[in-house]
Scaffold this motif. Sequence first.
Motif, short mmCIF file in Angstrom:
data_model
loop_
_atom_site.label_atom_id
_atom_site.label_comp_id
_atom_site.label_asym_id
_atom_site.label_seq_id
_atom_site.Cartn_x
_atom_site.Cartn_y
_atom_site.Cartn_z
N ASN A 239 -17.98 13.35 -1.36
CA ASN A 239 -17.48 13.54 0.01
C ASN A 239 -17.28 12.21 0.73
OD1 ASN A 239 -17.53 16.42 -0.17
ND2 ASN A 239 -19.75 16.36 0.12
N THR A 240 -16.85 11.21 -0.03
CA THR A 240 -16.61 9.89 0.53
C THR A 240 -15.18 9.79 1.04
OG1 THR A 240 -18.15 8.96 -1.07
CG2 THR A 240 -16.70 7.42 0.07
N LYS A 241 -15.04 9.50 2.32
CA LYS A 241 -13.71 9.31 2.90
C LYS A 241 -13.40 7.82 2.94
CE LYS A 241 -13.97 13.53 5.64
NZ LYS A 241 -13.16 14.26 4.65
N VAL A 242 -12.16 7.48 2.62
CA VAL A 242 -11.77 6.08 2.50
C VAL A 242 -10.56 5.80 3.37
CG1 VAL A 242 -10.98 4.26 0.94
CG2 VAL A 242 -12.66 5.94 0.14
N ALA A 243 -10.66 4.76 4.18
CA ALA A 243 -9.49 4.21 4.88
C ALA A 243 -8.96 3.09 4.00
CB ALA A 243 -9.88 3.67 6.25
N LEU A 244 -7.77 3.26 3.46
CA LEU A 244 -7.18 2.28 2.56
C LEU A 244 -6.15 1.46 3.30
CD1 LEU A 244 -6.94 1.10 -0.28
CD2 LEU A 244 -5.18 2.83 -0.76
N ALA A 245 -6.43 0.16 3.45
CA ALA A 245 -5.53 -0.76 4.14
C ALA A 245 -4.78 -1.57 3.10
CB ALA A 245 -6.32 -1.67 5.08
N THR A 246 -3.48 -1.40 3.02
CA THR A 246 -2.69 -2.05 1.97
C THR A 246 -1.91 -3.23 2.53
OG1 THR A 246 -0.77 -0.60 2.28
CG2 THR A 246 -2.47 0.12 0.75
N MET A 247 -1.76 -4.25 1.69
CA MET A 247 -1.03 -5.46 2.04
C MET A 247 -0.19 -5.90 0.85
SD MET A 247 -4.08 -7.45 4.14
CE MET A 247 -5.42 -6.66 3.24
N GLY A 248 0.69 -6.87 1.08
CA GLY A 248 1.57 -7.35 0.02
C GLY A 248 2.96 -6.81 0.23
N ASN A 249 3.30 -5.74 -0.46
CA ASN A 249 4.56 -5.05 -0.29
C ASN A 249 4.31 -3.66 0.27
OD1 ASN A 249 6.17 -7.10 -1.29
ND2 ASN A 249 6.21 -6.30 -3.37
N ASN A 250 5.35 -3.06 0.84
CA ASN A 250 5.27 -1.65 1.20
C ASN A 250 5.12 -0.82 -0.07
OD1 ASN A 250 5.58 -2.04 4.00
ND2 ASN A 250 7.80 -2.20 3.77
N LEU A 251 4.52 0.34 0.07
CA LEU A 251 4.30 1.20 -1.08
C LEU A 251 5.62 1.69 -1.67
CD1 LEU A 251 1.43 1.21 0.25
CD2 LEU A 251 1.22 3.56 -0.57
N SER A 252 5.64 1.81 -2.98
CA SER A 252 6.78 2.41 -3.65
C SER A 252 6.67 3.93 -3.52
CB SER A 252 6.79 2.03 -5.13
OG SER A 252 5.68 2.60 -5.80
N LEU A 253 7.74 4.64 -3.90
CA LEU A 253 7.71 6.10 -3.86
C LEU A 253 6.60 6.64 -4.75
CD1 LEU A 253 8.90 8.83 -3.06
CD2 LEU A 253 10.54 8.59 -4.93
N ARG A 254 6.43 6.04 -5.93
CA ARG A 254 5.39 6.48 -6.85
C ARG A 254 4.00 6.27 -6.24
NH1 ARG A 254 5.69 3.12 -11.88
NH2 ARG A 254 7.73 4.11 -11.95
#
Length: 376
Positions: free
Chosen positions: A36-51
Amino acid sequence: MEDRNSLPTRILMTADTMGGVWTYTLELIKALAPFNTKVALATMGNNLSLRQREQVAALPQLTLYESNFKLEWMDNPWEDLQAAGEWLLQINQEFKPDIIHLNNFCHGNLNWGKPVVMVAHSCVSSWWQAVNDEPVPAEWQYYRKAVAQGLQAADLVVAPTAAMLQEAQVLYGPFKQSQIIYNGQDTAKFKYAHKEPFVFSMGRVWDEAKNISLLAQVGAELDWPVYIAGEARHPVTGETLELPNVHFLGILSESEIINWLSRAAIFCLPVKYEPFGLAILEAALSGCALVVGNIASQREIWGKAATYVNPNNAGELATAVTKLIQDEFIRNIMSFRAMQQGLGYNIQQTAYYYRQAYGQLLGVTNQKKSPEKILI
């Protein structure tokens, strides 16, 4: 026994979208879901691809915070890193995590107000030394200083191998605390099919450390065809690496990768630098006989379960692969060894040791201790 109620239920985790750290991050988040671990995922670098967006959408316990702020190793990233720090602190205030898990370096010394775990997956300084056999140039000194500040500020520095941790300590230490937690994969995802007579490789083709061009160089000398998958276009320079003598497949989906690995008799990645290597692990779990670079991290991970070659010697590589092609008995033995060794690197074990590390930072005691090879 583990007190689940006392362990973190909310984690703020960072990730870049451009390499193996992305796979590592998603697999770890999946493995934490049963708790029951909730994660806030902060991404950097490029925008996410469709996949990548599809992968995120399949994880209901994940809240995505997306950006395209530059990463530390990119050209002149410092204004972006400053802005990213402010953005991350806003997420921290909004999401209210119990713990901060950073997969990048330069934000370890922010005023988080929470325990900080920082994972040293790889770094420019150690990469440069391995690839060029010389210290990183002077223009990277500001990078080294920023990375050192981040690592030294973290409450716990984790590395995926003892080899990587030792390099990080020499380059950037001392650290408050350090620990080895080996990477893992979902071992049930990969399969062993009828092995076919071809050599397979995959990875960031543009990355000199992967050394895939050396395999292409010897491709014409081998009796079997060579198939290579991955991104050949450099994300910064835009240059595309040409690969003669091989069949280049480009970027494959996860299901396509699983299929190719299941059929490949030999997997070859003569790396010059690879702190862990999820692609190699996935090949091992698929029963491929492994040929990898003879470097400390790979010897640590694979022991007698791989064939090692000098990553600067094309002749040695051709000889090693040819021996496996010609000797089915040895090839089958190495296939079995790779699978057995690979099963020891499962994502459930990886997640267990991260949860244990989180709990220790939060002051939670646990009666079950890690194997001695995990802790230093």
